[in-house]
Enzyme design. Sequence first.
Site, PDB file in Angstrom:
ATOM      1  N   THR A  75      44.247  40.227  41.681  1.00  0.00           N
ATOM      2  CA  THR A  75      42.806  40.408  41.531  1.00  0.00           C
ATOM      3  C   THR A  75      42.117  40.116  42.864  1.00  0.00           C
ATOM      4  O   THR A  75      41.978  38.964  43.264  1.00  0.00           O
ATOM      5  CB  THR A  75      42.277  39.473  40.425  1.00  0.00           C
ATOM      6  OG1 THR A  75      43.150  39.583  39.302  1.00  0.00           O
ATOM      7  CG2 THR A  75      40.867  39.867  40.012  1.00  0.00           C
ATOM      8  N   HIS A  82      46.925  37.318  31.889  1.00  0.00           N
ATOM      9  CA  HIS A  82      46.079  38.478  32.216  1.00  0.00           C
ATOM     10  C   HIS A  82      46.728  39.734  31.637  1.00  0.00           C
ATOM     11  O   HIS A  82      47.784  40.171  32.109  1.00  0.00           O
ATOM     12  CB  HIS A  82      45.970  38.579  33.743  1.00  0.00           C
ATOM     13  CG  HIS A  82      45.060  39.656  34.229  1.00  0.00           C
ATOM     14  ND1 HIS A  82      44.759  39.816  35.559  1.00  0.00           N
ATOM     15  CD2 HIS A  82      44.371  40.633  33.585  1.00  0.00           C
ATOM     16  CE1 HIS A  82      43.929  40.844  35.711  1.00  0.00           C
ATOM     17  NE2 HIS A  82      43.697  41.361  34.524  1.00  0.00           N
ATOM     18  N   ARG A 107      51.321  45.605  33.675  1.00  0.00           N
ATOM     19  CA  ARG A 107      52.373  45.414  34.679  1.00  0.00           C
ATOM     20  C   ARG A 107      53.140  44.101  34.510  1.00  0.00           C
ATOM     21  O   ARG A 107      54.196  43.921  35.077  1.00  0.00           O
ATOM     22  CB  ARG A 107      51.808  45.514  36.086  1.00  0.00           C
ATOM     23  CG  ARG A 107      50.928  44.359  36.464  1.00  0.00           C
ATOM     24  CD  ARG A 107      50.530  44.425  37.908  1.00  0.00           C
ATOM     25  NE  ARG A 107      49.652  45.534  38.197  1.00  0.00           N
ATOM     26  CZ  ARG A 107      48.891  45.587  39.302  1.00  0.00           C
ATOM     27  NH1 ARG A 107      48.944  44.616  40.188  1.00  0.00           N
ATOM     28  NH2 ARG A 107      48.085  46.599  39.503  1.00  0.00           N
ATOM     29  N   HIS A 115      53.360  35.713  36.181  1.00  0.00           N
ATOM     30  CA  HIS A 115      54.497  36.049  37.036  1.00  0.00           C
ATOM     31  C   HIS A 115      55.837  35.663  36.437  1.00  0.00           C
ATOM     32  O   HIS A 115      56.885  36.069  36.957  1.00  0.00           O
ATOM     33  CB  HIS A 115      54.275  35.513  38.446  1.00  0.00           C
ATOM     34  CG  HIS A 115      53.100  36.214  39.064  1.00  0.00           C
ATOM     35  ND1 HIS A 115      53.082  37.577  39.244  1.00  0.00           N
ATOM     36  CD2 HIS A 115      51.877  35.773  39.432  1.00  0.00           C
ATOM     37  CE1 HIS A 115      51.904  37.939  39.725  1.00  0.00           C
ATOM     38  NE2 HIS A 115      51.156  36.866  39.848  1.00  0.00           N
ATOM     39  N   HIS A 142      42.759  30.992  42.072  1.00  0.00           N
ATOM     40  CA  HIS A 142      43.367  32.074  42.851  1.00  0.00           C
ATOM     41  C   HIS A 142      43.871  31.557  44.191  1.00  0.00           C
ATOM     42  O   HIS A 142      43.092  31.092  45.015  1.00  0.00           O
ATOM     43  CB  HIS A 142      42.419  33.257  43.088  1.00  0.00           C
ATOM     44  CG  HIS A 142      43.196  34.541  43.297  1.00  0.00           C
ATOM     45  ND1 HIS A 142      43.809  34.850  44.484  1.00  0.00           N
ATOM     46  CD2 HIS A 142      43.497  35.553  42.449  1.00  0.00           C
ATOM     47  CE1 HIS A 142      44.441  36.005  44.358  1.00  0.00           C
ATOM     48  NE2 HIS A 142      44.269  36.446  43.127  1.00  0.00           N
ATOM     49  N   GLU A 157      42.707  36.664  30.464  1.00  0.00           N
ATOM     50  CA  GLU A 157      41.971  37.374  31.518  1.00  0.00           C
ATOM     51  C   GLU A 157      42.023  38.853  31.201  1.00  0.00           C
ATOM     52  O   GLU A 157      43.077  39.373  30.795  1.00  0.00           O
ATOM     53  CB  GLU A 157      42.632  37.143  32.872  1.00  0.00           C
ATOM     54  CG  GLU A 157      42.504  35.735  33.368  1.00  0.00           C
ATOM     55  CD  GLU A 157      43.250  35.545  34.680  1.00  0.00           C
ATOM     56  OE1 GLU A 157      43.746  36.529  35.258  1.00  0.00           O
ATOM     57  OE2 GLU A 157      43.355  34.400  35.109  1.00  0.00           O
ATOM     58  N   ASN A 163      48.764  29.868  34.716  1.00  0.00           N
ATOM     59  CA  ASN A 163      48.835  31.320  34.562  1.00  0.00           C
ATOM     60  C   ASN A 163      50.317  31.732  34.566  1.00  0.00           C
ATOM     61  O   ASN A 163      51.033  31.474  35.539  1.00  0.00           O
ATOM     62  CB  ASN A 163      48.066  31.970  35.721  1.00  0.00           C
ATOM     63  CG  ASN A 163      48.058  33.476  35.624  1.00  0.00           C
ATOM     64  OD1 ASN A 163      49.098  34.096  35.386  1.00  0.00           O
ATOM     65  ND2 ASN A 163      46.905  34.080  35.829  1.00  0.00           N
ATOM     66  N   GLU A 171      34.335  31.382  36.804  1.00  0.00           N
ATOM     67  CA  GLU A 171      35.521  30.934  37.526  1.00  0.00           C
ATOM     68  C   GLU A 171      35.336  31.403  38.957  1.00  0.00           C
ATOM     69  O   GLU A 171      35.282  32.608  39.229  1.00  0.00           O
ATOM     70  CB  GLU A 171      36.802  31.517  36.917  1.00  0.00           C
ATOM     71  CG  GLU A 171      38.028  31.058  37.705  1.00  0.00           C
ATOM     72  CD  GLU A 171      39.352  31.311  37.001  1.00  0.00           C
ATOM     73  OE1 GLU A 171      39.380  31.311  35.762  1.00  0.00           O
ATOM     74  OE2 GLU A 171      40.344  31.517  37.711  1.00  0.00           O
ATOM     75  N   ARG A 211      46.740  43.209  31.763  1.00  0.00           N
ATOM     76  CA  ARG A 211      46.165  44.256  32.627  1.00  0.00           C
ATOM     77  C   ARG A 211      46.221  45.596  31.932  1.00  0.00           C
ATOM     78  O   ARG A 211      47.093  45.840  31.088  1.00  0.00           O
ATOM     79  CB  ARG A 211      46.928  44.322  33.957  1.00  0.00           C
ATOM     80  CG  ARG A 211      46.716  43.091  34.826  1.00  0.00           C
ATOM     81  CD  ARG A 211      47.364  43.286  36.180  1.00  0.00           C
ATOM     82  NE  ARG A 211      46.557  44.121  37.027  1.00  0.00           N
ATOM     83  CZ  ARG A 211      45.837  43.690  38.069  1.00  0.00           C
ATOM     84  NH1 ARG A 211      45.839  42.422  38.396  1.00  0.00           N
ATOM     85  NH2 ARG A 211      45.127  44.523  38.784  1.00  0.00           N
TER      86      ARG A 211
HETATM   87  N1  PXP Z   1      42.233  33.102  37.968  1.00  0.00           N
HETATM   88  C1  PXP Z   1      42.112  34.440  37.875  1.00  0.00           C
HETATM   89  C2  PXP Z   1      40.898  35.002  37.243  1.00  0.00           C
HETATM   90  C3  PXP Z   1      43.151  35.297  38.341  1.00  0.00           C
HETATM   91  O1  PXP Z   1      43.010  36.621  38.242  1.00  0.00           O
HETATM   92  C4  PXP Z   1      44.307  34.710  38.884  1.00  0.00           C
HETATM   93  C5  PXP Z   1      45.421  35.592  39.363  1.00  0.00           C
HETATM   94  O2  PXP Z   1      45.961  36.290  38.318  1.00  0.00           O
HETATM   95  C6  PXP Z   1      44.394  33.321  38.927  1.00  0.00           C
HETATM   96  C7  PXP Z   1      43.331  32.527  38.492  1.00  0.00           C
HETATM   97  C8  PXP Z   1      45.606  32.613  39.438  1.00  0.00           C
HETATM   98  O3  PXP Z   1      45.840  32.936  40.770  1.00  0.00           O
HETATM   99  P1  PXP Z   1      47.219  32.536  41.416  1.00  0.00           P
HETATM  100  O4  PXP Z   1      48.278  33.277  40.661  1.00  0.00           O
HETATM  101  O5  PXP Z   1      47.076  33.000  42.831  1.00  0.00           O
HETATM  102  O6  PXP Z   1      47.368  31.049  41.293  1.00  0.00           O
END
Ligand code: PXP
Length: 268
Positions: free
Chosen positions: A111, A53, A59, A20, A204, A80, A17, A161, A55
């Site tokens: 999330t 994602h 953001r 960030h 997550h 996402e 992901n 998921e 959003r």
């Molecule tokens: N899966 C989903 C559906 C998420 O919303 C997120 C966070 O954006 C993640 C996985 C990844 O989580 P993390 O950034 O805490 O590893």
Amino acid sequence: MNIDRIAGVAPILLGINIDHVATLRDARGGGHPDPLRAAMVAIEAGADNITAHLREDRRHIRDADIERLMAALTVPLNMEMAVTQEMLAIALKHRPHACCLVPERREELTTEGGLDVSAQMAAITPFVAELRAAGIQVAMFIDPDPEQIRASRKAGADAVELHTGTYCEAALGGDSITLQRELKRLVEGARLAAREGLEVHAGHGLDYENVAAVAAIPQIVELNIGHYLVGEALFVGLGESVARMRDIMDVTRAEVQDTANELRARGA
Ligand code: PXP
């Protein structure tokens, strides 16, 4: 351990992901660091797919990022998104490999909690059908709750998921009873989802310490991980941070397979 359940354990995919990386870029409003470049480094280091994602409040990931990722990625994109008409139109325009439906609240930092599929069945079912008709794999980001797993299947999803956030918090909390309880919910949730014919993903809050127990659940075939690895990249570089996660997951999966082979050899 029941050998039937783990014989021929599937490999586990790693989705990175990159939200960030975009968070850091957007702190200054320019183009650096580029999430697409991060995606390419992650792929080189062993990522099987890229997750972003988009959003509602934009953001971090922007519409243009989705466009660039779709044009340049050499691996599947997992987008996402919230269950809104705006997101549906964007997904149908770009047709990513997969969409993961998530709950979204503007005031949240990330999330928090899974999608309440059973409460929104009437809205979600046609939404899923439209995405699937466009050839997009649809996953529901849900808590490992039997009601939500069954509702996801009824809504027509291909995959779930499982939200690992509560398990990860328990791992940080240091209370082993809570930790075992949360892990059991994931184990049982994964089994139920697989029995329901759903592909099982999880994610997550995963990090190097807590990931092995989740990667050892044989029904889970994909993990999506972001924040920890992007943070770790500050110290060791993104390629190194992703490669280490890949390694932990692969070693764990090989151990699960060895156990299955041993049990089979013993005729268990
Ligand atoms: N899966 C989903 C559906 C998420 O919303 C997120 C966070 O954006 C993640 C996985 C990844 O989580 P993390 O950034 O805490 O590893």
